[in-house]
Design an enzyme around this catalytic site. Structure first.
Site, mmCIF file in Angstrom:
data_model
loop_
_atom_site.group_PDB
_atom_site.id
_atom_site.type_symbol
_atom_site.label_atom_id
_atom_site.label_comp_id
_atom_site.label_asym_id
_atom_site.label_seq_id
_atom_site.Cartn_x
_atom_site.Cartn_y
_atom_site.Cartn_z
ATOM 1 N N ASN A 158 14.388 16.305 -13.858
ATOM 2 C CA ASN A 158 13.205 15.440 -13.977
ATOM 3 C C ASN A 158 13.540 14.058 -14.536
ATOM 4 O O ASN A 158 14.330 13.951 -15.466
ATOM 5 C CB ASN A 158 12.177 16.110 -14.886
ATOM 6 C CG ASN A 158 11.721 17.444 -14.344
ATOM 7 O OD1 ASN A 158 11.607 17.616 -13.140
ATOM 8 N ND2 ASN A 158 11.501 18.391 -15.226
ATOM 9 N N LYS B 24 15.285 22.185 -11.217
ATOM 10 C CA LYS B 24 14.685 20.889 -11.528
ATOM 11 C C LYS B 24 15.591 19.916 -12.269
ATOM 12 O O LYS B 24 16.356 20.287 -13.133
ATOM 13 C CB LYS B 24 13.426 21.106 -12.399
ATOM 14 C CG LYS B 24 12.312 21.838 -11.686
ATOM 15 C CD LYS B 24 11.521 20.906 -10.794
ATOM 16 C CE LYS B 24 10.745 19.966 -11.626
ATOM 17 N NZ LYS B 24 9.401 19.735 -11.194
ATOM 18 N N SER C 82 14.054 21.979 -16.305
ATOM 19 C CA SER C 82 12.850 22.739 -16.601
ATOM 20 C C SER C 82 13.258 24.048 -17.257
ATOM 21 O O SER C 82 14.305 24.611 -16.931
ATOM 22 C CB SER C 82 12.097 23.013 -15.305
ATOM 23 O OG SER C 82 11.248 24.132 -15.461
ATOM 24 N N GLU D 11 9.320 8.440 -16.887
ATOM 25 C CA GLU D 11 7.979 9.003 -17.089
ATOM 26 C C GLU D 11 7.460 8.681 -18.489
ATOM 27 O O GLU D 11 6.317 8.279 -18.679
ATOM 28 C CB GLU D 11 7.992 10.520 -16.887
ATOM 29 C CG GLU D 11 8.142 10.942 -15.434
ATOM 30 C CD GLU D 11 8.319 12.445 -15.322
ATOM 31 O OE1 GLU D 11 7.405 13.184 -15.715
ATOM 32 O OE2 GLU D 11 9.389 12.885 -14.846
ATOM 33 N N HIS E 99 0.830 -1.209 0.000
ATOM 34 C CA HIS E 99 0.000 0.000 0.000
ATOM 35 C C HIS E 99 0.865 1.260 0.000
ATOM 36 O O HIS E 99 0.448 2.317 0.471
ATOM 37 C CB HIS E 99 -0.962 0.027 1.191
ATOM 38 C CG HIS E 99 -1.679 -1.275 1.400
ATOM 39 N ND1 HIS E 99 -2.899 -1.561 0.816
ATOM 40 C CD2 HIS E 99 -1.320 -2.389 2.096
ATOM 41 C CE1 HIS E 99 -3.268 -2.790 1.157
ATOM 42 N NE2 HIS E 99 -2.321 -3.311 1.929
#
Ligand code: ARG
Length: 465
Positions: A293, A291, A285, A298, A164
């Site tokens: 990323n 940033k 970014s 993704e 979970h």
């Protein structure tokens, strides 16, 4: 065929038609812009067909020699990138046949004896897919090997295991990586299984019913390294279940990649800080200077959607088709090609990336320490001292609650404090409450103990050879 094919593809069947095909319809029905990728397989199939026609006395030695010479030149033209593909010639098959005839004359027109584009295209796709399955299998194997290397290095690196997405019990990073190695090794097995059904020869089915010529299908199958022939001509030209099966196996590969991606993204978040992904797999970014990323995971997670979509496309394409061949089947190619390209590129990048991640052992350990990850171990300890498991569960739940209130871990309690929850607790409990004690105690096949992780790595390596 006419000497000027570029005007109109209906030259190939002009005897039957009284007006040229509409320009938009020509573009609408053409597939050459994408099926030219099958060109070399198309030629391989044609050469095997011609060889058989010659062996059967259907094609003269001179015609067969001309066909080989012409095809050799066409292969060179395609490889060198100056083959002139013509939309007016509809598809890869007619483009090559037309050029062959331009180069060698009548022998080129005899090649299509005892054959149809229906069995021809089915053969091309199978040859193409077989090669791609082999490539994808090699990549999956490399990925498994990389994961096994990481697992071996981190067989004893403690991290929290989650259920979970809440800290559950300590595991090791090696054990976690092994879970993915298992998934990808099943993907390898699925690819191998699918390959068995891909590797059958449709040629000889001709348009749908077979041919009146005395062909030798087994011979062509051997030449092309197929395991055998498709046994029913109607089935051979119409079903694309083998491509659907591949897309389903590919969707599972991407599902596994997507789950791994989701974890990499979480782990790279500074709140976790379990890993770092090298800069070459990340972007910044345009507005936020701080940033970095995790774009690759993704995107891989996102691309899983289109791979699932491709599977749906093919299932839907097939579901309403009556026997035998229908032009619908021309739509099988783009989803299939896209699946092959996406899965291959994704795996290639993941092989490189997974070997290059930095593992932040301290953060993993800290997270495991903070989540009462050894609570189950304490309950098991009490059971071994004679308490029924449900009672032990209750005792430990109370101890955890007390720790939450005090803001400390179970291992921060003194022996005296612990004995307030159960008099069965003795000095030897301390070994049970450590993270190392917890993982080492799970020492059986499939368990998190470093010893088992190393054994599993060795066993999987042997299996992959
Ligand atoms: N381009 C076609 C395909 O991809 C080749 C087979 C065409 N056959 C036909 N009867 N129109 O399926």
């Amino acid at each position: 065929m006419s000497t000027n094919p570029v005007q109109n593809n209906s030259d190939a069947w002009s005897g039957r038609f009284s007006e040229p095909v509409d320009a938009l319809v020509q573009r609408y029905t053409a597939s050459v812009t994408f099926d030219k990728r099958l060109a070399l397989y198309d030629i391989e199939g044609s050469l095997a067909h011609a060889e058989m026609l010659h062996a059967q006395g259907i094609l003269t030695a001179a015609d067969y020699a001309d066909i080989r010479r012409g095809m050799a030149q066409i292969v060179a033209e395609i490889r060198e990138g100056h083959f002139a593909w013509r939309v007016a010639l509809e598809d890869v098959h007619m483009n090559i046949e037309w050029r062959l005839t331009e180069l060698i004359g009548d022998a080129g027109k005899r090649l299509h004896t005892g054959r149809s584009r229906n069995d021809q295209v089915a053969t091309d796709i199978r040859l193409y897919l077989r090669a791609e399955i082999d490539g994808i299998t090699r990549l999956l194997r490399s990925l498994c090997n990389v994961l096994l290397d990481v697992a071996e290095r981190h067989a004893a690196t403690i991290m929290p295991g989650f259920t979970h997405l809440q800290v559950a019990q300590p595991v090791t990073f090696g054990h976690h990586m092994l879970a993915y190695a298992e998934m990808f090794s099943r993907d390898i097995a699925r690819m191998a299984d699918c390959r068995v059904r891909v590797n059958r020869l449709p040629l000889g089915a001709a348009a749908l019913a077979g041919t009146t010529f005395a062909i030798d299908r087994e011979r062509v199958a051997r030449t092309l390294d197929f395991d055998g022939v498709c046994r029913n001509s109607l089935d051979a030209v119409s079903d694309r279940d083998f491509a659907i099966e591949f897309c389903a196996a590919a969707a599972l590969v991407m599902t596994h990649i997507s789950r791994l991606s989701e974890e990499l993204i979480l782990w790279m978040n500074p709140r976790f800080a379990f890993i770092d992904i090298p800069d070459r797999f990340c972007t910044g970014s345009s507005i936020m200077p701080q940033k970095k990323n995790p774009d690759v995971p993704e995107l891989a997670r996102g691309k899983t959607g289109r791979i699932n979509g491709n599977l749906m496309s093919l299932l839907t394409l097939m579901k309403g088709q009556p026997l035998a061949y229908n032009k619908d089947n021309q739509e099988d190619k783009e989803p299939l090609f896209d699946t092959v390209d996406t899965v291959s590129d994704t795996l290639r990048i993941f092989v490189d990336m997974m070997g290059a991640i930095t593992v932040r052992e301290k953060s993993m350990r800290q997270a495991a320490l903070e989540g009462y990850a050894t609570a189950t171990d304490l309950a098991d300890y009490l059971v071994k001292k004679g308490l029924p498991f449900r009672v032990a569960h209750e005792v430990v739940a109370k101890a955890v609650r007390a720790c939450v209130e005090r803001g400390c871990d179970l291992s921060d309690l003194t022996l005296g404090e612990m004995q307030e929850f159960s008099p069965l607790i003795e000095q030897d409990v301390m070994a049970v409450l450590t993270l190392e004690g917890s993982v080492c105690a799970r020492n059986h096949i499939g368990g998190a103990a470093p010893e088992q992780v190393l054994k599993a790595v060795a066993a999987m390596r042997k299996n992959l050879e």
